[in-house]
Design a protein around this motif. Structure first.
Motif, mmCIF file in Angstrom:
data_model
loop_
_atom_site.group_PDB
_atom_site.id
_atom_site.type_symbol
_atom_site.label_atom_id
_atom_site.label_comp_id
_atom_site.label_asym_id
_atom_site.label_seq_id
_atom_site.Cartn_x
_atom_site.Cartn_y
_atom_site.Cartn_z
ATOM 1 N N LEU A 36 -5.433 35.908 20.224
ATOM 2 C CA LEU A 36 -4.563 36.668 21.127
ATOM 3 C C LEU A 36 -4.627 36.108 22.541
ATOM 4 O O LEU A 36 -3.611 36.025 23.230
ATOM 5 N N TRP A 37 -5.808 35.715 22.960
ATOM 6 C CA TRP A 37 -5.975 35.131 24.297
ATOM 7 C C TRP A 37 -5.190 33.827 24.405
ATOM 8 O O TRP A 37 -4.462 33.614 25.368
ATOM 9 N N HIS A 38 -5.280 32.974 23.382
ATOM 10 C CA HIS A 38 -4.537 31.708 23.385
ATOM 11 C C HIS A 38 -3.022 31.957 23.389
ATOM 12 O O HIS A 38 -2.280 31.265 24.084
ATOM 13 N N ILE A 39 -2.584 32.942 22.617
ATOM 14 C CA ILE A 39 -1.156 33.266 22.574
ATOM 15 C C ILE A 39 -0.683 33.746 23.939
ATOM 16 O O ILE A 39 0.381 33.336 24.423
ATOM 17 N N SER A 40 -1.480 34.610 24.579
ATOM 18 C CA SER A 40 -1.076 35.114 25.893
ATOM 19 C C SER A 40 -0.985 33.981 26.910
ATOM 20 O O SER A 40 -0.061 33.953 27.724
ATOM 21 N N LEU A 41 -1.905 33.029 26.852
ATOM 22 C CA LEU A 41 -1.829 31.870 27.751
ATOM 23 C C LEU A 41 -0.591 31.030 27.469
ATOM 24 O O LEU A 41 0.092 30.582 28.391
ATOM 25 N N ALA A 42 -0.292 30.836 26.191
ATOM 26 C CA ALA A 42 0.868 30.028 25.798
ATOM 27 C C ALA A 42 2.170 30.666 26.265
ATOM 28 O O ALA A 42 3.115 29.959 26.626
ATOM 29 N N LEU A 43 2.214 32.007 26.247
ATOM 30 C CA LEU A 43 3.430 32.712 26.636
ATOM 31 C C LEU A 43 3.473 33.040 28.124
ATOM 32 O O LEU A 43 4.499 33.506 28.629
ATOM 33 N N GLY A 44 2.358 32.819 28.807
ATOM 34 C CA GLY A 44 2.301 33.109 30.242
ATOM 35 C C GLY A 44 2.329 34.598 30.543
ATOM 36 O O GLY A 44 2.937 35.027 31.533
ATOM 37 N N VAL A 45 1.675 35.384 29.689
ATOM 38 C CA VAL A 45 1.629 36.833 29.883
ATOM 39 C C VAL A 45 0.176 37.302 29.847
ATOM 40 O O VAL A 45 -0.720 36.562 29.450
ATOM 41 N N LYS A 46 -0.035 38.554 30.236
ATOM 42 C CA LYS A 46 -1.355 39.160 30.116
ATOM 43 C C LYS A 46 -1.588 39.488 28.653
ATOM 44 O O LYS A 46 -0.647 39.812 27.920
ATOM 45 N N ILE A 47 -2.831 39.444 28.235
ATOM 46 C CA ILE A 47 -3.139 39.756 26.842
ATOM 47 C C ILE A 47 -2.710 41.180 26.501
ATOM 48 O O ILE A 47 -2.287 41.464 25.384
ATOM 49 N N THR A 48 -2.766 42.069 27.469
ATOM 50 C CA THR A 48 -2.344 43.451 27.220
ATOM 51 C C THR A 48 -0.849 43.558 26.937
ATOM 52 O O THR A 48 -0.415 44.499 26.280
ATOM 53 N N ASP A 49 -0.063 42.591 27.410
ATOM 54 C CA ASP A 49 1.373 42.596 27.115
ATOM 55 C C ASP A 49 1.644 42.427 25.622
ATOM 56 O O ASP A 49 2.658 42.898 25.113
ATOM 57 N N LEU A 50 0.727 41.764 24.924
ATOM 58 C CA LEU A 50 0.892 41.580 23.480
ATOM 59 C C LEU A 50 0.707 42.897 22.738
ATOM 60 O O LEU A 50 1.191 43.052 21.622
ATOM 61 N N LEU A 51 0.025 43.832 23.375
ATOM 62 C CA LEU A 51 -0.318 45.091 22.728
ATOM 63 C C LEU A 51 0.494 46.273 23.255
ATOM 64 O O LEU A 51 0.177 47.413 22.962
#
Length: 98
Positions: A51-66
């Motif tokens: 999830l951390w890698h995905i958030s970095l790849a998308l340029g968002v906060k990890i909390t945005d994924l949730l």
């Protein structure tokens, strides 16, 4: 709704907002495109590191994924399940008989 499916929807939405393809995200996080596709479909159970890698790849906060996940305190089905475990199997049988 299954949290993996909601996570996948969020990943897809954020990826599209960033104008990235599945392949571009895959290249950024070091996986193949099929892995990103499975994440978006909700069939993968990613680790916190993923999830951390995905958030970095998308340029968002990890909390945005949730975002928009139901809170545990508001999830009555989960609360009932936890309560029934605390009471034990005998209490559950008596409740269903009454």
């Amino acid at each position: 709704m299954d949290v993996r499916r909601k996570l996948g929807e969020n990943v897809r939405l954020l990826r599209l907002q960033a104008n990235l393809t599945q392949q571009e995200v895959a290249d950024r996080i070091g996986v193949d495109r099929a892995h990103v596709s499975a994440l978006e479909a909700g069939t993968r159970n990613p680790t916190i590191l993923s999830l951390w890698h995905i958030s970095l790849a998308l340029g968002v906060k990890i909390t945005d994924l949730l975002q928009d996940f139901p809170s545990q305190s508001g999830d009555s089905a989960l609360a009932k399940k936890r309560a029934s475990k605390r009471r034990g199997p005998r209490a559950r049988k008596e409740e269903s008989a009454g």
